[in-house]
Design a protein around this motif. Structure first.
Motif, PDB file in Angstrom:
ATOM      1  N   THR A  75      51.668 -58.426  29.803  1.00  0.00           N
ATOM      2  CA  THR A  75      51.351 -58.269  31.223  1.00  0.00           C
ATOM      3  C   THR A  75      50.300 -57.192  31.427  1.00  0.00           C
ATOM      4  O   THR A  75      49.357 -57.367  32.202  1.00  0.00           O
ATOM      5  CB  THR A  75      52.620 -57.900  32.005  1.00  0.00           C
ATOM      6  N   VAL A  76      50.445 -56.081  30.735  1.00  0.00           N
ATOM      7  CA  VAL A  76      49.508 -54.973  30.895  1.00  0.00           C
ATOM      8  C   VAL A  76      48.105 -55.393  30.465  1.00  0.00           C
ATOM      9  O   VAL A  76      47.109 -55.106  31.138  1.00  0.00           O
ATOM     10  CB  VAL A  76      49.971 -53.745  30.094  1.00  0.00           C
ATOM     11  N   ASN A  77      48.001 -56.108  29.347  1.00  0.00           N
ATOM     12  CA  ASN A  77      46.693 -56.553  28.875  1.00  0.00           C
ATOM     13  C   ASN A  77      46.069 -57.556  29.830  1.00  0.00           C
ATOM     14  O   ASN A  77      44.852 -57.561  30.045  1.00  0.00           O
ATOM     15  CB  ASN A  77      46.814 -57.172  27.477  1.00  0.00           C
ATOM     16  N   ILE A 157      56.932 -51.022  16.325  1.00  0.00           N
ATOM     17  CA  ILE A 157      55.491 -50.898  16.089  1.00  0.00           C
ATOM     18  C   ILE A 157      54.722 -51.741  17.091  1.00  0.00           C
ATOM     19  O   ILE A 157      53.673 -51.338  17.600  1.00  0.00           O
ATOM     20  CB  ILE A 157      55.133 -51.312  14.642  1.00  0.00           C
ATOM     21  N   GLU A 158      55.246 -52.942  17.411  1.00  0.00           N
ATOM     22  CA  GLU A 158      54.623 -53.805  18.423  1.00  0.00           C
ATOM     23  C   GLU A 158      54.598 -53.093  19.772  1.00  0.00           C
ATOM     24  O   GLU A 158      53.607 -53.127  20.492  1.00  0.00           O
ATOM     25  CB  GLU A 158      55.382 -55.125  18.553  1.00  0.00           C
ATOM     26  N   ASN A 159      55.712 -52.457  20.141  1.00  0.00           N
ATOM     27  CA  ASN A 159      55.777 -51.727  21.405  1.00  0.00           C
ATOM     28  C   ASN A 159      54.766 -50.579  21.431  1.00  0.00           C
ATOM     29  O   ASN A 159      54.130 -50.323  22.461  1.00  0.00           O
ATOM     30  CB  ASN A 159      57.186 -51.175  21.636  1.00  0.00           C
ATOM     31  N   ALA A 160      54.620 -49.909  20.294  1.00  0.00           N
ATOM     32  CA  ALA A 160      53.652 -48.821  20.205  1.00  0.00           C
ATOM     33  C   ALA A 160      52.237 -49.356  20.391  1.00  0.00           C
ATOM     34  O   ALA A 160      51.416 -48.747  21.094  1.00  0.00           O
ATOM     35  CB  ALA A 160      53.771 -48.123  18.846  1.00  0.00           C
ATOM     36  N   ILE A 164      49.379 -48.455  23.380  1.00  0.00           N
ATOM     37  CA  ILE A 164      47.997 -48.071  23.098  1.00  0.00           C
ATOM     38  C   ILE A 164      47.036 -49.018  23.805  1.00  0.00           C
ATOM     39  O   ILE A 164      46.059 -48.600  24.421  1.00  0.00           O
ATOM     40  CB  ILE A 164      47.735 -48.063  21.571  1.00  0.00           C
ATOM     41  N   ASP A 165      47.314 -50.332  23.732  1.00  0.00           N
ATOM     42  CA  ASP A 165      46.472 -51.328  24.400  1.00  0.00           C
ATOM     43  C   ASP A 165      46.434 -51.103  25.902  1.00  0.00           C
ATOM     44  O   ASP A 165      45.449 -51.430  26.573  1.00  0.00           O
ATOM     45  CB  ASP A 165      46.989 -52.749  24.124  1.00  0.00           C
ATOM     46  N   ILE A 188      50.452 -50.389  12.108  1.00  0.00           N
ATOM     47  CA  ILE A 188      49.983 -51.512  12.931  1.00  0.00           C
ATOM     48  C   ILE A 188      49.149 -52.472  12.086  1.00  0.00           C
ATOM     49  O   ILE A 188      49.295 -53.694  12.180  1.00  0.00           O
ATOM     50  CB  ILE A 188      49.163 -50.995  14.130  1.00  0.00           C
ATOM     51  N   ALA A 189      48.284 -51.915  11.227  1.00  0.00           N
ATOM     52  CA  ALA A 189      47.451 -52.760  10.357  1.00  0.00           C
ATOM     53  C   ALA A 189      48.317 -53.547   9.374  1.00  0.00           C
ATOM     54  O   ALA A 189      48.067 -54.736   9.115  1.00  0.00           O
ATOM     55  CB  ALA A 189      46.443 -51.899   9.595  1.00  0.00           C
ATOM     56  N   ASP A 190      49.344 -52.899   8.826  1.00  0.00           N
ATOM     57  CA  ASP A 190      50.264 -53.574   7.906  1.00  0.00           C
ATOM     58  C   ASP A 190      50.982 -54.722   8.611  1.00  0.00           C
ATOM     59  O   ASP A 190      51.157 -55.813   8.047  1.00  0.00           O
ATOM     60  CB  ASP A 190      51.302 -52.597   7.347  1.00  0.00           C
ATOM     61  N   LEU A 191      51.406 -54.478   9.857  1.00  0.00           N
ATOM     62  CA  LEU A 191      52.103 -55.513  10.626  1.00  0.00           C
ATOM     63  C   LEU A 191      51.168 -56.673  10.922  1.00  0.00           C
ATOM     64  O   LEU A 191      51.564 -57.845  10.803  1.00  0.00           O
ATOM     65  CB  LEU A 191      52.629 -54.918  11.936  1.00  0.00           C
TER      66      LEU A 191
END
Length: 202
Positions: A75-77, A157-160, A164-165, A188-191
């Protein structure tokens, strides 16, 4: 009067965009101005047809979609994209938002997006509070928040990443999680890499 650019998307190759295309054509989009992504998830940062649609838009034009989730899942994006279009002088028209047709070029459409922005901000604040509470509980329990072994779930990590986004400073988000900014970006890159491999193996 500006051009009307249409965008449609389906997440898998097995799905078809016929209904979306029909609705967009019915809304006045010319077939030459219609851009369709097939088999592309809304979570992907790069969507070829969507990128072409954005490139084609000029001041005074309108981007038309059938439902808001065609643009993405956050939603934010989505609201950030709507604001980006508005700053370029481009309107966003959603054919079915809350059961109605919403155009940011109108006063009512602008009001609807303002309400959505308020709700999105509340959602963001709640998520951040949950992350902070989780970190505090781990620290109180003597949990290891650092080290070489991942201490957080994919969901955290997704929430983080979403924070940031949405414009939250990466340093603050990382601090709330008890890790450095570099470590958070690495997680985040690993995910992203794991998710990409998962899509390749399907």
């Amino acid at each position: 009067m500006g051009k009307v650019i249409g965008y449609a998307r389906v997440s898998t190759r097995a799905q078809d965009a016929d209904r979306q295309i029909k609705d967009l054509l019915g809304a006045g989009v010319r077939r030459d101005d219609l851009h369709v992504d097939h088999g592309v998830s809304g979570a992907r940062a790069t969507r070829p047809a969507f990128d072409r649609a954005l490139d084609a838009l000029q001041e005074g034009d309108t981007l038309v979609i059938t439902t808001l989730d065609r643009l993405g899942r956050s939603t934010v994006n989505l609201l950030g994209l709507a604001e980006q279009l508005r700053s370029r002088g481009v309107n966003l028209r959603v054919l079915n938002l809350g059961g109605g047709n919403v155009d940011t070029g109108t006063l009512m459409g602008s009001m609807v997006f303002t309400v959505m922005a308020a709700l999105a901000q509340m959602e963001l604040d709640i998520k951040r509070e949950r992350v902070t509470d989780s970190v505090a509980k781990r620290r109180a329990a003597g949990g290891d928040l650092g080290g070489r072994r991942p201490a957080f779930s994919h969901s955290q990590i997704e929430n983080a990443r979403r924070l940031i986004d949405a414009g939250q400073p990466a340093t603050h988000v990382a601090r709330d999680l008890g890790m450095s900014r570099a470590t958070l970006y690495r997680r985040i890159a690993d995910l992203d890499a794991k998710q990409w491999l998962g899509t390749q193996q399907k």
